[in-house]
Motif scaffolding. Structure first.
Motif, PDB file in Angstrom:
ATOM      1  N   ASP A   1      43.126  24.768 -21.037  1.00  0.00           N
ATOM      2  CA  ASP A   1      41.954  24.592 -21.898  1.00  0.00           C
ATOM      3  C   ASP A   1      41.013  23.599 -21.235  1.00  0.00           C
ATOM      4  O   ASP A   1      41.405  22.456 -20.969  1.00  0.00           O
ATOM      5  N   ARG A   2      39.775  24.030 -20.970  1.00  0.00           N
ATOM      6  CA  ARG A   2      38.808  23.169 -20.297  1.00  0.00           C
ATOM      7  C   ARG A   2      38.435  21.957 -21.147  1.00  0.00           C
ATOM      8  O   ARG A   2      37.930  20.965 -20.639  1.00  0.00           O
ATOM      9  N   ARG A   3      38.693  22.020 -22.420  1.00  0.00           N
ATOM     10  CA  ARG A   3      38.400  20.891 -23.313  1.00  0.00           C
ATOM     11  C   ARG A   3      39.514  19.850 -23.309  1.00  0.00           C
ATOM     12  O   ARG A   3      39.365  18.789 -23.928  1.00  0.00           O
TER      13      ARG A   3
ATOM     14  N   LEU B   1      37.458  11.098 -20.740  1.00  0.00           N
ATOM     15  CA  LEU B   1      37.457  12.363 -20.007  1.00  0.00           C
ATOM     16  C   LEU B   1      37.189  13.547 -20.931  1.00  0.00           C
ATOM     17  O   LEU B   1      36.362  14.414 -20.616  1.00  0.00           O
ATOM     18  N   ASN B   2      37.875  13.605 -22.061  1.00  0.00           N
ATOM     19  CA  ASN B   2      37.679  14.679 -23.035  1.00  0.00           C
ATOM     20  C   ASN B   2      36.869  14.167 -24.219  1.00  0.00           C
ATOM     21  O   ASN B   2      36.832  12.958 -24.486  1.00  0.00           O
ATOM     22  N   VAL B   3      36.241  15.079 -24.935  1.00  0.00           N
ATOM     23  CA  VAL B   3      35.499  14.681 -26.132  1.00  0.00           C
ATOM     24  C   VAL B   3      36.429  14.022 -27.134  1.00  0.00           C
ATOM     25  O   VAL B   3      36.100  13.017 -27.766  1.00  0.00           O
ATOM     26  N   SER B   4      37.638  14.587 -27.261  1.00  0.00           N
ATOM     27  CA  SER B   4      38.679  13.973 -28.076  1.00  0.00           C
ATOM     28  C   SER B   4      40.023  14.480 -27.587  1.00  0.00           C
ATOM     29  O   SER B   4      40.105  15.504 -26.922  1.00  0.00           O
ATOM     30  N   ASN B   5      41.080  13.752 -27.905  1.00  0.00           N
ATOM     31  CA  ASN B   5      42.438  14.144 -27.530  1.00  0.00           C
ATOM     32  C   ASN B   5      43.246  14.404 -28.791  1.00  0.00           C
ATOM     33  O   ASN B   5      43.164  13.638 -29.758  1.00  0.00           O
TER      34      ASN B   5
ATOM     35  N   LEU C   1      43.897   2.286 -21.310  1.00  0.00           N
ATOM     36  CA  LEU C   1      43.667   3.517 -20.552  1.00  0.00           C
ATOM     37  C   LEU C   1      43.614   4.758 -21.422  1.00  0.00           C
ATOM     38  O   LEU C   1      42.941   5.741 -21.085  1.00  0.00           O
ATOM     39  N   PHE C   2      44.336   4.742 -22.559  1.00  0.00           N
ATOM     40  CA  PHE C   2      44.471   5.947 -23.378  1.00  0.00           C
ATOM     41  C   PHE C   2      44.117   5.635 -24.828  1.00  0.00           C
ATOM     42  O   PHE C   2      44.587   4.652 -25.398  1.00  0.00           O
ATOM     43  N   GLU C   3      43.316   6.507 -25.432  1.00  0.00           N
ATOM     44  CA  GLU C   3      42.925   6.295 -26.821  1.00  0.00           C
ATOM     45  C   GLU C   3      43.933   6.915 -27.782  1.00  0.00           C
ATOM     46  O   GLU C   3      44.732   7.778 -27.396  1.00  0.00           O
ATOM     47  N   THR C   4      43.895   6.474 -29.018  1.00  0.00           N
ATOM     48  CA  THR C   4      44.747   7.065 -30.042  1.00  0.00           C
ATOM     49  C   THR C   4      44.260   8.484 -30.335  1.00  0.00           C
ATOM     50  O   THR C   4      43.073   8.690 -30.584  1.00  0.00           O
ATOM     51  N   PRO C   5      45.150   9.477 -30.308  1.00  0.00           N
ATOM     52  CA  PRO C   5      44.710  10.860 -30.522  1.00  0.00           C
ATOM     53  C   PRO C   5      44.539  11.164 -32.006  1.00  0.00           C
ATOM     54  O   PRO C   5      44.932  10.382 -32.869  1.00  0.00           O
ATOM     55  N   ARG C   6      43.962  12.315 -32.282  1.00  0.00           N
ATOM     56  CA  ARG C   6      43.928  12.815 -33.651  1.00  0.00           C
ATOM     57  C   ARG C   6      45.024  13.869 -33.814  1.00  0.00           C
ATOM     58  O   ARG C   6      45.478  14.468 -32.834  1.00  0.00           O
ATOM     59  N   GLU C   7      45.457  14.073 -35.040  1.00  0.00           N
ATOM     60  CA  GLU C   7      46.512  15.046 -35.302  1.00  0.00           C
ATOM     61  C   GLU C   7      45.969  16.472 -35.206  1.00  0.00           C
ATOM     62  O   GLU C   7      44.925  16.800 -35.782  1.00  0.00           O
ATOM     63  N   ALA C   8      46.654  17.317 -34.462  1.00  0.00           N
ATOM     64  CA  ALA C   8      46.240  18.711 -34.300  1.00  0.00           C
ATOM     65  C   ALA C   8      46.388  19.484 -35.601  1.00  0.00           C
ATOM     66  O   ALA C   8      47.354  19.300 -36.347  1.00  0.00           O
ATOM     67  N   THR C   9      45.417  20.359 -35.859  1.00  0.00           N
ATOM     68  CA  THR C   9      45.507  21.219 -37.036  1.00  0.00           C
ATOM     69  C   THR C   9      46.400  22.422 -36.727  1.00  0.00           C
ATOM     70  O   THR C   9      46.684  22.728 -35.566  1.00  0.00           O
ATOM     71  N   ASP C  10      46.813  23.121 -37.765  1.00  0.00           N
ATOM     72  CA  ASP C  10      47.639  24.309 -37.583  1.00  0.00           C
ATOM     73  C   ASP C  10      46.894  25.365 -36.763  1.00  0.00           C
ATOM     74  O   ASP C  10      47.478  26.018 -35.887  1.00  0.00           O
ATOM     75  N   ALA C  11      45.595  25.509 -37.022  1.00  0.00           N
ATOM     76  CA  ALA C  11      44.795  26.489 -36.274  1.00  0.00           C
ATOM     77  C   ALA C  11      44.714  26.112 -34.797  1.00  0.00           C
ATOM     78  O   ALA C  11      44.782  26.993 -33.924  1.00  0.00           O
ATOM     79  N   GLU C  12      44.569  24.825 -34.504  1.00  0.00           N
ATOM     80  CA  GLU C  12      44.512  24.379 -33.110  1.00  0.00           C
ATOM     81  C   GLU C  12      45.842  24.620 -32.405  1.00  0.00           C
ATOM     82  O   GLU C  12      45.880  25.029 -31.230  1.00  0.00           O
ATOM     83  N   ILE C  13      46.930  24.381 -33.095  1.00  0.00           N
ATOM     84  CA  ILE C  13      48.255  24.612 -32.501  1.00  0.00           C
ATOM     85  C   ILE C  13      48.424  26.086 -32.134  1.00  0.00           C
ATOM     86  O   ILE C  13      48.865  26.417 -31.027  1.00  0.00           O
ATOM     87  N   LYS C  14      48.031  26.971 -33.036  1.00  0.00           N
ATOM     88  CA  LYS C  14      48.172  28.404 -32.774  1.00  0.00           C
ATOM     89  C   LYS C  14      47.247  28.855 -31.646  1.00  0.00           C
ATOM     90  O   LYS C  14      47.597  29.740 -30.855  1.00  0.00           O
TER      91      LYS C  14
ATOM     92  N   LYS D   1      31.167  12.865 -13.927  1.00  0.00           N
ATOM     93  CA  LYS D   1      30.666  14.185 -13.550  1.00  0.00           C
ATOM     94  C   LYS D   1      31.202  15.265 -14.500  1.00  0.00           C
ATOM     95  O   LYS D   1      30.487  16.198 -14.858  1.00  0.00           O
ATOM     96  N   THR D   2      32.460  15.133 -14.890  1.00  0.00           N
ATOM     97  CA  THR D   2      33.060  16.116 -15.801  1.00  0.00           C
ATOM     98  C   THR D   2      32.341  16.115 -17.137  1.00  0.00           C
ATOM     99  O   THR D   2      31.982  17.172 -17.677  1.00  0.00           O
ATOM    100  N   ARG D   3      32.112  14.936 -17.694  1.00  0.00           N
ATOM    101  CA  ARG D   3      31.421  14.853 -18.984  1.00  0.00           C
ATOM    102  C   ARG D   3      29.973  15.329 -18.881  1.00  0.00           C
ATOM    103  O   ARG D   3      29.455  15.977 -19.779  1.00  0.00           O
ATOM    104  N   ARG D   4      29.328  15.037 -17.739  1.00  0.00           N
ATOM    105  CA  ARG D   4      27.932  15.459 -17.556  1.00  0.00           C
ATOM    106  C   ARG D   4      27.824  16.988 -17.466  1.00  0.00           C
ATOM    107  O   ARG D   4      26.940  17.588 -18.061  1.00  0.00           O
ATOM    108  N   LEU D   5      28.758  17.605 -16.736  1.00  0.00           N
ATOM    109  CA  LEU D   5      28.757  19.060 -16.623  1.00  0.00           C
ATOM    110  C   LEU D   5      29.001  19.719 -17.990  1.00  0.00           C
ATOM    111  O   LEU D   5      28.417  20.739 -18.323  1.00  0.00           O
ATOM    112  N   ARG D   6      29.858  19.095 -18.772  1.00  0.00           N
ATOM    113  CA  ARG D   6      30.202  19.641 -20.070  1.00  0.00           C
ATOM    114  C   ARG D   6      29.035  19.536 -21.049  1.00  0.00           C
ATOM    115  O   ARG D   6      28.905  20.340 -21.981  1.00  0.00           O
ATOM    116  N   ALA D   7      28.192  18.532 -20.834  1.00  0.00           N
ATOM    117  CA  ALA D   7      27.073  18.294 -21.761  1.00  0.00           C
ATOM    118  C   ALA D   7      25.898  19.243 -21.516  1.00  0.00           C
ATOM    119  O   ALA D   7      24.990  19.334 -22.332  1.00  0.00           O
TER     120      ALA D   7
END
Length: 416
Positions: free
Chosen positions: A71-73, A121-125, A140-153, A409-415
């Motif tokens: 996943d590019r995101r 690096l990513n918009v969110s983790n 170095l690493f931010e606190t992630p958010r909990e994945a939804t059921d739809a995201e897991i699938k 560069k990664t964030r700039r390309l994504r924007a």
């Protein structure tokens, strides 16, 4: 007892036939190492072709790619290859042929980093649960958010789609990365997975995500295409994934039809544990004792990576019956031709050493075991030679600059 009166150890040179009928030409495997040789738009490059041509020419039986994302995101590092559609199929085909044209098997390691992605690096983790990193890692690493059921699938489907593209491109197989603290390992761990739905709450439910990923890959590639897994023997973290849970996971995967299990251990937060007992150190392989437990429970082919230093140690591990493939990673970065010597019964002239910067806060994180080796890989990919004695401090400074620029560069390309 092994007979070393002849210079050629027969077990290293023997081919390995997997249960699905696929054959690996010998018992030496190049285990995955992070390469970061893609463009900042995460597309594969000719540098990967050159790198894998060099490794395959060594005579190694199997090469496993490093950290190909689905996943590019959701990137682990700037410069990760991402396979989520067929837009890069011609270059993927060249990459696969770089190994297969020389008789080596090449498996793509498919991965999702989950929370284990550097800040910015990513918009969110996302992760199974919103569990922060240890205080030492919070910078170095931010606190992630909990994945939804739809995201897991969606992630499950992406693993299958990426595997199908790898098959179409001519890669010999795929490996699911379920170790070292990445997303699948996070789902398996009771420390990281604190859910109380169908994806967590019990050992069986924490295992459901991995088994669903495997089932979807198998559905899309068919019964005869090699699908392997890299799995922690344990996380070595309080409240984390244990040996007992790992063994039960291997048994479930064996029942489902997995073709090979590579045993590893540890995460970014804990590092890869090394044996402390003298008897374990003498046997070289870090996870050989756990491999023996696995072998007693299942007949699935096993690969152990970490700690091997000599032909004698590799041959002894194979002769024990607990190991079917010997994995090397860092040795083949500092000596890309090591298999040529090993298959003739000679040890490599190089020795893997701890990489230190001299800065206690940095060295305690263990990040140099990734960053320093990435720089050596880039030299090989450019047609040069690695520098086994390069300063850890210099490598850290250079990697810091490259990573910062890559994130920008990664964030700039994504924007755009």
């Amino acid at each position: 007892m092994a007979d070393y009166s002849t210079p050629l150890p027969p077990l290293l040179t023997q081919s390995l036939r997997l249960p699905n009928g696929s054959v690996i030409r010998n018992r030496l495997a190049k285990a995955a190492t992070s390469e970061t040789l893609a463009t900042y738009a995460n597309r594969p490059t000719p540098r990967l072709v050159q790198l894998y041509q060099r490794w395959a020419a060594s005579g190694v039986g199997l090469i496993i790619t490093g950290n190909v994302m689905i996943d590019r995101r959701a990137l682990g590092e700037p410069g990760n290859v991402v396979i989520e559609d067929e837009s890069d199929l011609p270059m993927l085909e060249r990459w696969a042929r770089a190994a297969t044209d020389q008789g080596a098997s090449i498996w793509v390691q498919l991965n999702h980093p989950g929370k284990q992605s550097t800040k910015g690096l990513n918009v969110s983790n996302l992760a199974p649960s919103a569990v922060p990193f240890s205080k030492e890692m919070e910078a170095l690493f931010e606190t992630p958010r909990e994945a939804t059921d739809a995201e897991i699938k969606d992630i499950i489907q992406r693993f299958g789609r990426s595997a199908a593209i790898c098959k179409k491109a001519g890669f010999s197989g795929v490996q699911i990365h379920a170790a070292h603290g990445y997303l699948i390992n996070q789902f398996l761990s009771p420390h990281h997975n604190q859910r109380n739905d169908e994806w967590g709450g019990s050992t069986e439910k924490r295992r459901r995500f991995l088994l669903a990923v495997y089932a979807e890959i198998r559905r899309q590639v068919g019964p005869h295409y090699p699908v392997a897994i890299k799995l922690n023997s344990a996380d070595f973290q309080r409240g984390g994934f244990t040996e007992e849970e790992s063994l039960a996971t291997v048994q479930a995967l064996a029942d489902a039809g997995i073709d090979l299990v590579e045993i590893s251990g540890g995460t970014y937060e804990t590092g890869v544990a090394q044996p402390k007992k003298a008897s374990s150190q003498a046997r070289e392989a870090y996870f050989i004792e756990f491999a023996e437990k696995v072998r007693a429970a299942v007949r699935v082919p096993l690969m152990v990576t970490g700690g091997f230093r000599s032909v004698r140690g590799m041959d002894a591990a194979l002769r024990s019956g607990a190991v079917d493939l010997v994995g090397m990673a860092r040795l083949m970065v500092i000596d890309p031709d090591a298999p040529a010597a090993l298959l003739q019964g000679r040890d490599s002239a190089q020795r893997v050493r701890p990489i230190k910067t001299g800065i206690k806060q940095i060295d305690s994180l263990g990040v140099m075991e990734v960053l320093w080796y990435e720089l050596q890989i880039k030299r090989i990919a450019a047609g040069g030679e690695p520098r086994p004695n390069e300063s850890g401090l210099w490598a850290f400074v250079k990697s810091l600059v490259l990573s910062g620029w890559g994130t920008f560069k990664t964030r700039r390309l994504r924007a755009r």
